[in-house]
Each structure stands twice: as C-alpha cells, then as structure tokens.
Design an enzyme around this catalytic site. Structure first.
Site, PDB file in Angstrom:
ATOM      1  CE  LYS A 190      40.323  19.293  26.500  1.00 25.80           C
ATOM      2  NZ  LYS A 190      39.416  19.074  25.363  1.00 25.80           N
ATOM      3  CD  GLN A 206      35.742  19.005  24.943  1.00 32.10           C
ATOM      4  OE1 GLN A 206      36.685  19.735  25.232  1.00 32.10           O
ATOM      5  NE2 GLN A 206      35.884  17.703  24.759  1.00 32.10           N
ATOM      6  CG  ASP A 263      41.314  20.574  20.000  1.00 28.53           C
ATOM      7  OD1 ASP A 263      42.035  19.996  20.836  1.00 28.53           O
ATOM      8  OD2 ASP A 263      40.092  20.746  20.135  1.00 28.53           O
TER       9      ASP A 263
END
Ligand code: NDP
Length: 287
Positions: free
Chosen positions: A52, A96, A119
């Site tokens: 990412k 995460q 997200d």
C-alpha cells in the site's frame, strides 16, 4: 477464455491518479495523505502495508506508517486515531486488520472519521453504500471487483450471481453493490446446503472463502464468469479459492491469483484516498 488482468488494470488506475495528482498539486498546495496504522507484526499484514505504501509513493501521495507494538492498548490506539482525524495533511486513515485480540475492532473502526475512512468499513460508509450515496467510500476489495467488471464490459444486470463467503469486507458489500446493478444475488456461507447446485446455475461466481480450490470444474457451468478473491498458500505457492487450471477450461472470464483482485484492492484504496482529498479540497467534506 479471457483472463481478467487485475495487475494491468491497477497500473492503469495508479497512472491516472498520478497524473491527476500532478495536475492539482500547485492549486491544492499539498498532496493527498494516507496514514497507516499497524499493531503488532503479523507477517502477512506487513506485506500488505508495504504494498500500500509503495502504491502511495508511486502516485506521489504523502504517507506515514505508525507501527505500534503488539501490547499497545485500545486507549492509545484510539488516541492516535483521534490525532489523525484532526490532522489536515491526512485524507485517509487505514488501520491494518486483524488487530490483536485485546483490541475491539469495531470500536476502532467507529473511531475513524467517516470522511477519512478510505477502507470503507465505518458504519456511515457502509450505510451510504447500501443506499447508493456516492459521497461515501466503497470497501476496497468489492470496489476493485466492480472496476474489473467494468474494464471487461461485463454487465451484471439480470445475471445470476453466486457469492461464496459473507464477510463484512468482501461477501456482504459486493452482494449489495451487485444488487444495486440489478444482478440477482445469492450469498453462501459455511452452512449453506447444496452449494454445488447453486454454483451450477450461476452466470457469475465470486469466491471469497479462504479455502484453496473450493470451487471445482464440476461445480460450474460452461461460460461462467469467475472472480476469485481468495489468497491462500498451498505447497508454498499462492492460490485462490478456485481450481484455476481446470475451472478456466469452462470459464468465459476468470481472474487469476495472484494478479487479479489483489492489486485492484490496493488501487481502490488509492482511489478512495484521492477522492477524500478532492472532497475536502472542494469543501464537500469537512474533516
Ligand atoms: P473470512 O474468513 O472473514 O470469511 C470467509 C467466508 O467464507 C465466511 O463467510 C465463511 O462462512 C465462508 N466459507 C468458508 N468456508 C466455506 C465453505 N466451505 N463453503 C461456503 N462458505 C465458506 O474471510 P475474508 O472475506 O476476509 O477473506 C476471504 C478470502 O479472501 C481469504 O483468502 C482472504 O485472504 C482473501 N482476501 C483477499 C483480498 C484481496 O484483495 N484479494 C482482500 C480480502 C480478503 P461462515 O461465515 O459461515 O464462517
């Protein structure tokens, strides 16, 4: 049979964002910014985070990684999120997952400002997805799947879609997005009876279970379209949830693993971060 190349598409998406970012940089005064938080050092998470950050660097975003120790408590994590919610150089915050067991994931997701939830896991963004409010952020993996379908001009309207897996991050949201596009959707889970019968009539199958080679040649019909979300390791090699070598003989379109949905998940995160940046710069979204 056409292999749907998610890697190639992701490179196209990143190139577009890179160009857009370059065009607006002098007007906006700063690049888009993404903050990534990792708690503990799960090896798989480390790889995902590194990929990412690599994509962020490629498109010219500012990025910062907060690597916290496994013993970090919930209050410390929430306080960092609060700080990032109020940081004007940050457009996206990504925590995460999975988090260590002593931290409540839902509480953490809820703490992220919906306007920085790139997200797309915050209840506000899930709600916006449900009612097709375009100011929200779509969860990255299903959003990546939509872009793959669009790239290959696959119209899901009127199609029978079977999704295997009902997680909050893949199965459930992609079912909503495809219903929005007028598909007829069935969502299976580990208790579903006679999955094979359902798979055999499916025009499109989306597999997101984490069970290697669950979907077999005899389960699918001729001409089926396959989206394989699974990322599994079998005999030291990456594979999906679909027996690719055999199922691809019947499929009209199929995504490979690796190089299918995975890269598009990252490209979608970059798109969401850029969208957040634009919405803020255009005054549509406050923090
Ligand atoms: P979860 O473990 O959260 O969910 C798995 C789902 O699959 C559950 O709903 C489970 O049912 C269902 N399931 C498991 N076994 C069977 C079975 N035999 N028959 C029918 N349903 C079954 O996984 P995720 O959704 O997070 O991830 C799924 C896979 O996708 C993993 O391999 C993961 O690594 C990968 N992944 C890939 C991404 C990418 O970018 N390509 C992004 C995210 C995930 P039940 O609910 O009943 O337990």
């Amino acid at each position: 049979m056409i292999v749907m190349n998610g890697k190639q598409l992701s490179e196209k998406v990143l190139d577009e964002v890179l160009l857009d970012q370059q065009k607006v940089l002098s007007t906006y005064g700063r690049p888009a910014g993404l903050a990534v938080i990792m708690v503990g050092d799960n090896p798989a998470s480390k790889v995902y985070v590194a990929n990412k950050i690599k994509a962020c660097n490629f498109v010219g975003f500012y990025s910062i990684t907060h690597q916290l120790v496994e013993s970090t408590n919930e209050t410390e994590l929430l306080s960092l999120i609060n700080k990032l919610n109020n940081d004007d150089t940050i457009d996206g915050i990504l925590v995460q997952l999975p988090l260590p067991k002593h931290i409540n994931e839902l509480k953490v997701i809820n703490a992220i400002s919906p306007s920085k939830d790139v997200d797309g896991f915050h209840p506000i963004n899930i709600g916006k997805m449900l009612i097709d409010d375009k100011t929200g952020f779509l969860p990255c993996t299903p959003y990546g799947i939509l872009q793959i379908l669009d790239e290959y001009k696959i119209d899901v309207k009127g199609k029978d879609v079977v999704i295997v897996g009902r997680s909050n991050i893949v199965g459930k949201p992609i079912s909503i997005m495809l219903i929005q596009r007028s598909a007829t959707v069935q969502v299976c889970n580990s208790n579903t009876k006679n999955i094979n019968e359902k798979l055999q009539i499916a025009d499109i199958i989306i597999a997101a279970t984490g069970v290697p080679n669950l979907i077999k040649y005899e389960d699918v019909k001729e001409g089926v379209i396959i989206i394989d979300v699974g990322i599994n390791r079998l005999d030291g090699k990456l594979c999906g949830d679909v027996d690719y070598n055999n199922v691809s003989k019947k499929a009209s379109y199929i995504t490979p693993v690796p190089g299918g949905v995975g890269p598009m998940t990252i490209a979608s995160l970059i798109k969401n971060t850029y969208k957040s940046y634009q919405l803020k710069k255009e005054g549509i979204y406050e923090r």
